[in-house]
Design an enzyme around this catalytic site. Structure first.
Site, PDB file in Angstrom:
ATOM      1  N   HIS A 131       0.866  -1.251   0.101  1.00 33.59           N
ATOM      2  CA  HIS A 131       0.036   0.049  -0.138  1.00 33.59           C
ATOM      3  C   HIS A 131       0.889   1.211  -0.096  1.00 33.59           C
ATOM      4  CE1 HIS A 131      -2.987  -2.757   2.533  1.00 33.59           C
ATOM      5  NE2 HIS A 131      -3.498  -2.592   1.336  1.00 33.59           N
ATOM      6  N   LYS A 178     -15.069  -8.323   4.080  1.00 32.32           N
ATOM      7  CA  LYS A 178     -13.765  -8.568   5.011  1.00 32.32           C
ATOM      8  C   LYS A 178     -13.919  -8.541   6.211  1.00 32.32           C
ATOM      9  CE  LYS A 178     -10.327  -7.083   1.215  1.00 32.32           C
ATOM     10  NZ  LYS A 178      -9.378  -6.288   0.955  1.00 32.32           N
ATOM     11  N   ARG A 232      -2.402  -5.771  -7.764  1.00 35.09           N
ATOM     12  CA  ARG A 232      -1.450  -6.423  -7.820  1.00 35.09           C
ATOM     13  C   ARG A 232      -1.358  -7.569  -8.842  1.00 35.09           C
ATOM     14  NH1 ARG A 232      -3.092  -7.945  -1.720  1.00 35.09           N
ATOM     15  NH2 ARG A 232      -4.970  -7.969  -2.941  1.00 35.09           N
TER      16      ARG A 232
HETATM   17  O1  PNS Z   1      -8.717  -2.482   0.392  1.00 34.51           O
HETATM   18  P1  PNS Z   1      -9.952  -2.830  -0.055  1.00 34.51           P
HETATM   19  O2  PNS Z   1     -10.610  -4.059   0.813  1.00 34.51           O
HETATM   20  O3  PNS Z   1      -9.727  -3.758  -1.471  1.00 34.51           O
HETATM   21  O4  PNS Z   1     -10.807  -1.860  -0.081  1.00 34.51           O
HETATM   22  C1  PNS Z   1     -12.102  -1.955  -0.715  1.00 34.51           C
HETATM   23  C2  PNS Z   1     -12.990  -0.597  -0.283  1.00 34.51           C
HETATM   24  C3  PNS Z   1     -12.924  -0.332   1.256  1.00 34.51           C
HETATM   25  C4  PNS Z   1     -12.354   0.358  -1.050  1.00 34.51           C
HETATM   26  C5  PNS Z   1     -14.369  -0.904  -0.733  1.00 34.51           C
HETATM   27  O5  PNS Z   1     -15.092  -1.956   0.002  1.00 34.51           O
HETATM   28  C6  PNS Z   1     -15.308   0.493  -0.412  1.00 34.51           C
HETATM   29  O6  PNS Z   1     -15.359   1.173  -1.316  1.00 34.51           O
HETATM   30  N1  PNS Z   1     -15.743   0.641   0.720  1.00 34.51           N
HETATM   31  C7  PNS Z   1     -16.913   1.556   1.156  1.00 34.51           C
HETATM   32  C8  PNS Z   1     -18.224   1.340   0.838  1.00 34.51           C
HETATM   33  C9  PNS Z   1     -18.515   1.494  -0.520  1.00 34.51           C
HETATM   34  O7  PNS Z   1     -18.210   2.288  -1.131  1.00 34.51           O
HETATM   35  N2  PNS Z   1     -18.919   0.473  -1.394  1.00 34.51           N
HETATM   36  C10 PNS Z   1     -19.171   0.220  -2.619  1.00 34.51           C
HETATM   37  C11 PNS Z   1     -18.038  -0.100  -3.581  1.00 34.51           C
HETATM   38  S1  PNS Z   1     -18.411  -0.278  -5.096  1.00 34.51           S
END
Ligand code: PNS
Length: 157
Positions: free
Chosen positions: A17, A41, A90
């Protein structure tokens, strides 16, 4: 001036990251990194802890700021005035889910997502493996920022 939002779970943030954040900080004028909730998650650190570790880990980058947010990425992008969302890739296995999120976010708000490929030296890093290694006594100290190594040690001994 171009401002980007880099959202993620960062549970915890690892060197892969940090590499994406450092790259974004050279490409764009301002980078807002946000610790957010991924409902798919199960993590270990709450948003406060994740924000604290991120803050320490990016302290050397003057054009990077850190937030935490428990709502939608598109809403935070609007709130902070982001021109783009940035995500790291990745491997091909990341692509399908990232593409779908990018398309969803674009359909909902018009914002585009830009992908930064990770360097091969860090493309194996994943927070879930960092958590496992730390939990079972593995040495992950060269894979995470010092603040994260410290917090994991506090948690797991
Ligand atoms: O590090 P990650 O787990 O790949 O990040 C995913 C994240 C946190 C960016 C995604 O789950 C997210 O955007 N969460 C906030 C809620 C949201 O906007 N959900 C719709 C995504 S299309």
């Amino acid at each position: 001036m171009t401002r980007v939002l880099y959202p993620g779970s960062f549970d915890p943030v690892h060197n892969g990251h940090i590499e994406i954040i450092e790259t974004a900080s050279t490409l764009f004028d301002e980078v807002v990194v946000a610790a957010m909730i991924n409902t798919g998650k199960d993590g270990i650190f709450d948003l406060d802890d994740r924000e604290e570790m991120l803050n320490e880990a990016v302290a050397h980058l003057p054009n990077v700021s850190v937030r935490m947010f428990s709502g939608l990425t598109v809403d935070l992008a609007t709130e902070v005035g982001a021109d783009f969302i940035v995500k790291g890739l990745r491997a091909v296995s990341d692509f399908e889910n990232e593409l779908q999120m990018a398309q969803m976010n674009n359909a909902a708000s018009g914002i585009h997502t830009l992908f930064i490929p990770s360097a091969s030296r860090s493309s194996f890093l994943a927070s879930k493996f960092i958590r496992d290694f730390a939990r079972f006594g593995g040495d992950i100290s060269n894979m995470v920022p010092p603040a994260v190594a410290r917090k994991l040690k506090e948690r797991y001994g």
